[in-house]
Design an enzyme around this catalytic site. Structure first.
Site, mmCIF file in Angstrom:
data_model
loop_
_atom_site.group_PDB
_atom_site.id
_atom_site.type_symbol
_atom_site.label_atom_id
_atom_site.label_comp_id
_atom_site.label_asym_id
_atom_site.label_seq_id
_atom_site.Cartn_x
_atom_site.Cartn_y
_atom_site.Cartn_z
ATOM 1 N N ALA A 50 6.784 7.168 7.473
ATOM 2 C CA ALA A 50 7.943 6.857 6.012
ATOM 3 C C ALA A 50 7.967 8.208 5.735
ATOM 4 C CB ALA A 50 6.192 7.358 4.579
ATOM 5 N N ASP A 227 1.066 6.270 4.000
ATOM 6 C CA ASP A 227 2.773 6.684 3.067
ATOM 7 C C ASP A 227 2.031 5.957 1.638
ATOM 8 O OD1 ASP A 227 2.100 4.567 5.771
ATOM 9 O OD2 ASP A 227 4.736 3.783 5.220
HETATM 10 O O1 MRU Z 1 4.492 0.498 9.946
HETATM 11 P P1 MRU Z 1 4.657 1.989 10.318
HETATM 12 O O2 MRU Z 1 4.538 2.596 11.687
HETATM 13 O O3 MRU Z 1 5.472 2.663 9.685
HETATM 14 O O4 MRU Z 1 3.453 2.989 9.548
HETATM 15 C C1 MRU Z 1 3.653 4.590 9.643
HETATM 16 C C2 MRU Z 1 1.782 4.047 9.609
HETATM 17 O O5 MRU Z 1 1.402 4.228 9.144
HETATM 18 C C3 MRU Z 1 2.199 5.793 9.516
HETATM 19 O O6 MRU Z 1 0.432 6.752 9.230
HETATM 20 C C4 MRU Z 1 3.055 6.910 8.175
HETATM 21 O O7 MRU Z 1 3.720 5.857 7.658
HETATM 22 C C5 MRU Z 1 2.418 7.979 8.427
HETATM 23 S S1 MRU Z 1 3.743 8.220 9.885
HETATM 24 C C6 MRU Z 1 3.851 10.566 9.368
#
Ligand code: MRU
Length: 339
Positions: A50, A227
């Site tokens: 995110a 997110d």
């Molecule tokens: O689909 P992604 O790989 O973007 O999902 C990422 C996550 O779910 C993370 O836990 C979240 O974005 C936090 S990253 C600091």
């Protein structure tokens, strides 16, 4: 000014992004051509996590502003890029900041300085989260984490993995269980790569082993990223997070979520309002990476449900590790918009 993080290189003329779909075997840097290219890089998860999605989108728009004199056209392109992933609210936060600058006083310099501020702030937010979180970690703790929330997912040290990184650097003798993170394997491919780099001891497990590990081994804490966090404390994170929270409740294990304030959606009152990205079926019918593509389910006739995130209710969370400190079930509800 040249800036470099684990997965971004930026010099105000060029933005390069480390293609995360090829890790851990290939380190291939992509040069971002324009916002449309950035859209596809985000959509295909070459850049992900995110906070990093927000930072990369802002930098791509800052480069675009150098060749676009018309504020309306800039804003319309920014709104388009804002739609590239629906759940990670950091993307909307970063783009909305640029749109505000464009509306108040459109100039490429003003947009650039806002994008650079977003980049710099993310580094500082990660540092603050990691310092607060590391105070919760005891000598010898065994910590389970999900997905990838480190330097590959942010401009800085990371959120949940930043806490782990900091505790390891402080010599706390921790051990990590890394959930593989089906279906796109961010844990197996990316978190293991990051933990190898810092030399923190870990075991990789499949997501469906987490319950058995909690039942038969010492697991002190689960720490995950987010997110989008609603103002009641419910939060969306990578699919599989909710199952971990339920397992923690059964096993009496502390369950923490770590995130910057840029992940809090102050317009979202509960998890029910968080939009959950549904991704394409092929991600469940096989796997692709540096090796090409392997398919195990038929292309036709196999119907798939592929939510990329799930929502964990606040009642299952022990603590929210934010850049401003660690919040409990009561204090999380008193969060106020920054600024
Ligand atoms: O689909 P992604 O790989 O973007 O999902 C990422 C996550 O779910 C993370 O836990 C979240 O974005 C936090 S990253 C600091």
């Amino acid at each position: 000014m040249n800036m470099q993080s684990m997965s971004l290189k930026f010099n105000q003329k060029e933005l390069q992004i480390l293609d995360q779909t090829l890790l851990p075997f290939e380190e291939n840097w992509l040069t971002v051509k324009d916002p449309d290219h950035m859209f596809s890089i985000i959509k295909t998860l070459k850049v992900r996590g995110a906070p990093l999605i927000g930072v990369s989108a802002a930098l791509a728009m800052a480069l675009y502003a150098q060749s676009e004199n018309n504020a309306e056209l800039f804003i319309s392109k920014a709104r388009y890029l804002r739609e590239s992933r629906p759940t990670a609210v950091n993307l909307m936060y970063a783009i909305d900041r640029l749109i505000k600058v464009a509306k108040d006083n459109y100039s490429s310099d003003a947009i650039m300085s806002e994008a650079l501020a977003i980049y710099q702030e993310d580094i500082e937010l990660c540092e603050a989260i990691s310092s607060h979180g590391a105070k919760l970690i005891n000598e010898g703790d065994v910590i389970l984490t999900h997905c990838n929330t480190g330097g590959l997912a942010t401009a800085g040290i990371g959120t949940a993995l930043g806490v782990i990184h900091k505790a390891h650097t402080q010599g706390k003798n921790i051990h990590v269980y890394v959930d593989e993170t089906r279906p796109l394997l961010q844990g197996g491919r990316l978190t293991t790569w990051e933990l190898d780099k810092i030399g923190a001891p870990y075991n990789l497990i499949c997501d469906n082993m987490a319950g058995f590990v909690m039942q038969t081994e010492k697991v002190d804490k689960v720490i995950v990223g987010a997110d989008r966090i609603a103002t009641n404390g419910d939060f969306a994170n990578k699919i599989g997070t909710y199952s971990l929270a339920v397992l923690c409740k059964h096993h009496g294990i502390d369950f923490y979520v770590a995130a910057p304030f840029t992940t809090v959606d102050f317009e979202c009152e509960s998890g029910e309002q968080i939009p959950i990205e549904q991704r394409r079926p092929f991600e469940l019918k096989g796997v692709q990476g540096h090796f090409g593509q392997v398919q195990w389910a038929k292309k036709e006739g196999v119907s798939v449900c592929n939510p990329a995130f799930d929502v964990t209710p606040a009642e299952l969370v022990t603590g929210w590790i934010l850049d401003t400190g660690v919040f409990d079930k009561e204090s999380i509800k008193t969060l106020k918009v920054k600024g």
